[in-house]
Write a protein that holds these residues in place. Structure first.
Motif, PDB file in Angstrom:
ATOM      1  N   LEU A   1       1.549   1.022  -8.969  1.00  0.00           N
ATOM      2  CA  LEU A   1       0.750   1.297  -7.769  1.00  0.00           C
ATOM      3  C   LEU A   1       0.826   2.782  -7.397  1.00  0.00           C
ATOM      4  N   LEU A   2       2.022   3.339  -7.473  1.00  0.00           N
ATOM      5  CA  LEU A   2       2.234   4.736  -7.095  1.00  0.00           C
ATOM      6  C   LEU A   2       1.478   5.664  -8.045  1.00  0.00           C
ATOM      7  N   THR A   3       1.599   5.398  -9.339  1.00  0.00           N
ATOM      8  CA  THR A   3       0.946   6.257 -10.325  1.00  0.00           C
ATOM      9  C   THR A   3      -0.573   6.215 -10.152  1.00  0.00           C
ATOM     10  N   ASN A   4      -1.119   5.010  -9.935  1.00  0.00           N
ATOM     11  CA  ASN A   4      -2.564   4.909  -9.751  1.00  0.00           C
ATOM     12  C   ASN A   4      -3.018   5.581  -8.463  1.00  0.00           C
ATOM     13  N   THR A   5      -2.259   5.390  -7.380  1.00  0.00           N
ATOM     14  CA  THR A   5      -2.659   5.989  -6.112  1.00  0.00           C
ATOM     15  C   THR A   5      -2.566   7.517  -6.190  1.00  0.00           C
ATOM     16  N   LEU A   6      -1.525   8.029  -6.859  1.00  0.00           N
ATOM     17  CA  LEU A   6      -1.405   9.483  -7.038  1.00  0.00           C
ATOM     18  C   LEU A   6      -2.644  10.026  -7.741  1.00  0.00           C
ATOM     19  N   ALA A   7      -3.092   9.303  -8.772  1.00  0.00           N
ATOM     20  CA  ALA A   7      -4.265   9.755  -9.517  1.00  0.00           C
ATOM     21  C   ALA A   7      -5.519   9.677  -8.644  1.00  0.00           C
ATOM     22  N   ASP A   8      -5.646   8.593  -7.850  1.00  0.00           N
ATOM     23  CA  ASP A   8      -6.811   8.442  -6.971  1.00  0.00           C
ATOM     24  C   ASP A   8      -6.929   9.639  -6.030  1.00  0.00           C
ATOM     25  N   TYR A   9      -5.800  10.056  -5.484  1.00  0.00           N
ATOM     26  CA  TYR A   9      -5.820  11.142  -4.508  1.00  0.00           C
ATOM     27  C   TYR A   9      -5.683  12.517  -5.174  1.00  0.00           C
ATOM     28  N   LYS A  10      -5.793  12.506  -6.493  1.00  0.00           N
ATOM     29  CA  LYS A  10      -5.758  13.750  -7.272  1.00  0.00           C
ATOM     30  C   LYS A  10      -4.534  14.600  -6.953  1.00  0.00           C
ATOM     31  N   VAL A  11      -3.408  13.941  -6.759  1.00  0.00           N
ATOM     32  CA  VAL A  11      -2.164  14.665  -6.541  1.00  0.00           C
ATOM     33  C   VAL A  11      -1.623  15.014  -7.919  1.00  0.00           C
TER      34      VAL A  11
ATOM     35  N   ASP B   1       0.861  -1.180   0.000  1.00  0.00           N
ATOM     36  CA  ASP B   1       0.000   0.000   0.000  1.00  0.00           C
ATOM     37  C   ASP B   1       0.900   1.233   0.000  1.00  0.00           C
ATOM     38  N   LEU B   2       0.759   2.088  -1.009  1.00  0.00           N
ATOM     39  CA  LEU B   2       1.605   3.283  -1.054  1.00  0.00           C
ATOM     40  C   LEU B   2       0.818   4.553  -0.733  1.00  0.00           C
ATOM     41  N   THR B   3      -0.410   4.370  -0.223  1.00  0.00           N
ATOM     42  CA  THR B   3      -1.221   5.532   0.135  1.00  0.00           C
ATOM     43  C   THR B   3      -0.508   6.456   1.126  1.00  0.00           C
ATOM     44  N   PRO B   4       0.163   5.905   2.161  1.00  0.00           N
ATOM     45  CA  PRO B   4       0.852   6.804   3.093  1.00  0.00           C
ATOM     46  C   PRO B   4       1.914   7.662   2.394  1.00  0.00           C
ATOM     47  N   VAL B   5       2.633   7.077   1.444  1.00  0.00           N
ATOM     48  CA  VAL B   5       3.639   7.837   0.702  1.00  0.00           C
ATOM     49  C   VAL B   5       2.965   8.922  -0.130  1.00  0.00           C
ATOM     50  N   VAL B   6       1.863   8.541  -0.763  1.00  0.00           N
ATOM     51  CA  VAL B   6       1.142   9.508  -1.590  1.00  0.00           C
ATOM     52  C   VAL B   6       0.612  10.653  -0.734  1.00  0.00           C
ATOM     53  N   ASN B   7       0.145  10.331   0.474  1.00  0.00           N
ATOM     54  CA  ASN B   7      -0.332  11.398   1.362  1.00  0.00           C
ATOM     55  C   ASN B   7       0.797  12.346   1.746  1.00  0.00           C
ATOM     56  N   LYS B   8       1.984  11.801   1.892  1.00  0.00           N
ATOM     57  CA  LYS B   8       3.129  12.673   2.196  1.00  0.00           C
ATOM     58  C   LYS B   8       3.437  13.596   1.018  1.00  0.00           C
ATOM     59  N   ILE B   9       3.322  13.052  -0.179  1.00  0.00           N
ATOM     60  CA  ILE B   9       3.552  13.884  -1.364  1.00  0.00           C
ATOM     61  C   ILE B   9       2.497  14.985  -1.429  1.00  0.00           C
ATOM     62  N   ARG B  10       1.253  14.610  -1.108  1.00  0.00           N
ATOM     63  CA  ARG B  10       0.158  15.589  -1.098  1.00  0.00           C
ATOM     64  C   ARG B  10       0.459  16.739  -0.157  1.00  0.00           C
TER      65      ARG B  10
END
Lengths: 409, 297
Positions: free
Chosen positions: A241-251, A214-223
């Motif tokens: 995974l990272l690219t998809n999660t970034l898109a999910d969180y609209k980063v 799960d890379l959501t925590p990393v993506v949240n840090k980028i956010r």
């Protein structure tokens, strides 16, 4: 009795023919390549590209200043083993009496085998082996065509600066997010050195385990960090995974740039779909490169071997033309003369110049100082998502304007 | 602002944690009943993901409706594996309650399954398609909640509840528990222990199938996808207590929260160290886990 006479006659004739064909002097080139073992496929690509180039050069009349001398190719299989590579170099020089050596793709093989060539004073052309130190030992006979390892990172920054100039978009903050293996951490050491003089501020420096589920925590840090530029080093599964999660969180940073590896994996685009759009990636060569002759050479290669040129094949192909050019100017088979001609190389046009950069010129260390990587952008311009060469600008696909910065999500 | 991000990370941690719990559920069940340490559990998850992938790709069904195909298919797969591969060892080592050889067999299964998947499906990273849940997010101001993970967390709780009810209330469930307590006594009471083992393995594998269906909408499928989940499952099961259904969910949530909240204070690589540190701590302090039985039966 008659049959034996006939046989003897034909034998004598064929001998005569061969000696006729080899009337002029021949140039012997010894090539050390991983033709079997783990790197066999790149080794074969290098061999194929060399053979095609040399056939073309010979067919066009060989080396004219040497009386139309033909080039003869010898191959040694290094099996990716440094010891085998060193033995091959010794054999080429002492037994086969080659004029020039080329090789050896694996940095581990190139490093010791170039030392052998240096000792005997035989010119050694390295089309591609990335380890920096290969040309940093003060050798006089080693010439490298392709970019070295640390230039990947250098060119990512050069690309950003060039694009800022071209588009007028101002970038000020960067985030480094990378897999925590040797490769990722090595890359980031280069980034950290380069970022100091770039004027960018590092707002996030985040390694992550490549096996993360799960890379959501990393993506949240980028956010949270809100960088303008997101620089990534990822393997395949985590890149997706990272690219998809970034898109999910609209980063949406202004620029996302990968470092090959996972971002260059063919499944990256299929695994991310639309989410991969506008992502940049650094690469040695892409088939759409806008260089005179690149398409024709690729077609010819594909016709012969059934696959597109790769970065390795392009470097090998170019290396043969650079060598032929130097031999032409040397006009002699004396190693010192060939060496001198190589060091004065300024190869800017000709059939071999299909790399993304403009020319081949060696600096005092023997490194092609003009070598550079290229940057592609993933985009859909009517034929589905594909990798489109955007940088360096002269090599950009005709008619394409890079999307820079990427649109807000 | 910071509190919003904290809440965001907590929500993600709980959702992801429940899904981890679901992933570990099959492992804890198979251990609880069969006393088999299933090293191939990650591969079962992988098989579950491929079955979900193909069930959805070929029929075009919603991934959660495809459970109607996935669960029976995985049940049969587990039933068959137990019957063909593990039963002979139980028979050969009749006097041993926890035959060590089974560990070797499950490890072998792990390698065979992963490489078989590589051979048959290739190394590609496959994304589910059609995927009606792809990229779906619930949006509350700055807080995003991933819909596929929300579905997954709900499925985890529902599966655990159903399993709990089944084991406690049904005749078959009671037979399974009896067999897990004492194989020989259960046999004397007229329970066919081989059939019970087959069924228990089938159920454990079916739960792995549910986990596969839950994961595919937001995770790519590839032959070695099971390995990261395998390691995580073992940590969760030991943390929650071997054989405990609710322990698996709680253990999952703990890991999920550590992984999610940890990176606020440190780089995300360190959260792994915390997870494994926690694992060791539990082994030292409370080896039976949070919800495990203190005494062996």
């Amino acid at each position: 009795m008659k049959r034996i006479q006939l046989l003897a006659l034909s034998l004598a004739m064929s001998l005569m023919l061969t000696s006729l064909a080899f009337a002029g002097p021949t140039v012997k080139i010894g090539n050390i390549l991983p033709l079997s073992g783990p790197s066999a496929s790149v080794g074969q690509q290098g061999k194929q590209a060399r053979e095609m180039a040399i056939e073309e050069i010979n067919a066009a009349g060989g080396i004219k200043s040497l009386g139309g001398a033909k080039i003869e190719m010898l191959y040694a299989d290094s099996k990716s083993d440094p010891n085998v590579g060193v033995t091959a170099a010794e054999r080429f020089i002492n037994t086969e009496k080659v004029n020039v050596i080329t090789g050896a793709w694996n940095s581990g093989v190139t490093y010791p085998s170039t030392a052998v060539a240096e000792r005997y004073g035989v010119p050694y052309i390295v089309p591609v082996s990335v380890r920096d130190t290969i040309t940093e030992r003060g050798f006089k006979n080693v010439f490298r065509i392709a970019a070295k390892d640390s230039w990947w990172a250098r060119d990512q920054f050069t690309f950003l600066k060039d694009m800022e100039k071209e588009t007028g978009e101002k970038l000020s903050t960067v985030a480094f997010v990378y897999e925590n293996g040797d490769w990722g951490t090595g890359f980031v050491t280069q980034w950290k050195k380069l970022v100091e003089n770039s004027g960018y501020k590092v707002v996030l420096d985040e390694p992550y385990p490549s096996t993360a589920t799960d890379l959501t925590p990393v993506v949240n840090k980028i956010r949270r960090a809100r960088p303008d530029v997101l620089m990534l080093v990822s393997n395949a599964a985590d890149a997706i995974l990272l690219t998809n999660t970034l898109a999910d969180y609209k980063v949406s940073p202004k620029v996302i740039i990968g470092s090959g590896g996972g971002h260059a994996d063919p499944t990256f685009i299929s695994g991310c779909g639309e989410n991969a759009r506008y992502v940049f990636d650094i690469v040695e060569w892409e088939t759409d490169v806008n260089k005179a002759g690149a398409k024709e050479v690729n077609e010819a290669y594909k016709k012969r071997y059934g696959s597109n040129l790769t970065g390795e094949a392009v470097d090998a192909y170019l290396a043969m033309y650079v060598l032929a050019d130097a031999l032409e100017r040397a006009g002699s088979l004396d190693p010192a003369a060939i060496r001198k001609a190589l060091s004065k190389t300024d190869y800017t046009s000709g059939r071999g110049m299909i790399a993304t950069y403009d020319s081949v010129q060696f600096d005092a260390t023997g490194q092609n100082k003009n070598a550079a990587m290229s940057v592609v952008q993933i985009n859909d311009i009517g034929k589905g998502l594909e990798r489109i060469t955007v940088w360096p600008k002269p090599a950009r696909r005709a008619g394409y304007t890079p999307v820079f910065p990427m649109p807000k999500k | 602002m910071d509190l919003v991000f904290f809440a965001q990370d907590c929500i993600n941690g709980v959702l992801m944690g429940l899904i981890y719990g679901l992933v570990a559920l099959g492992l804890t069940l198979i251990f609880g009943v069969l006393k088999v340490i299933n090293f191939a559990h990650g591969s079962f998850i992988m098989v579950g993901m491929y079955v979900s992938y193909w069930a959805v790709t070929l029929t075009g069904l919603h991934p959660y409706l495809a459970l109607g195909i996935i669960v029976p298919a995985m049940f049969l797969f587990g039933y068959w594996i137990q019957n063909l591969l593990i039963r002979p060892i139980f028979i050969a080592e009749r006097d041993v309650r926890e035959p060590i050889t089974v560990i070797v067999v499950t490890t072998g299964m792990w390698y065979v399954l992963d490489n078989l998947a590589l051979l048959v499906f290739g190394p590609d990273y496959r994304a589910l398609s059609p995927n009606p849940l792809k990229g779906q997010m619930l949006n509350f101001g700055e807080i995003f909640i991933s819909v596929p993970k929300l579905y997954g967390a709900a499925a985890a709780v529902a599966t655990a509840g159903l399993l709990f009810w089944f084991l406690q209330k049904t005749r078959m469930g009671r037979a399974i528990r009896a067999t897990s307590l004492d194989r020989d006594a259960a046999s004397l009471m007229g329970i066919n222990q081989w059939k019970i083992f087959n069924i228990a393995m089938g159920i454990g594998t079916a739960v792995a199938g549910v986990a596969g269906a839950v994961l595919t909408p937001f995770y790519n499928v590839y032959p070695t996808v099971g390995i990261p989940f395998d390691v995580k499952s073992f940590v969760i099961v030991v943390l929650g207590g071997l054989g405990s259904i609710w322990g698996a969910l709680v253990g999952g949530v703990i890991i999920g929260l550590v992984e999610s909240i940890g990176p606020i204070f440190m780089t995300s690589t360190w959260t792994e160290a915390i997870v494994y540190g926690l694992f060791l701590l539990v082994l030292f302090v409370k080896p039976s886990g949070l919800f495990g039985q203190k005494h062996d039966w």
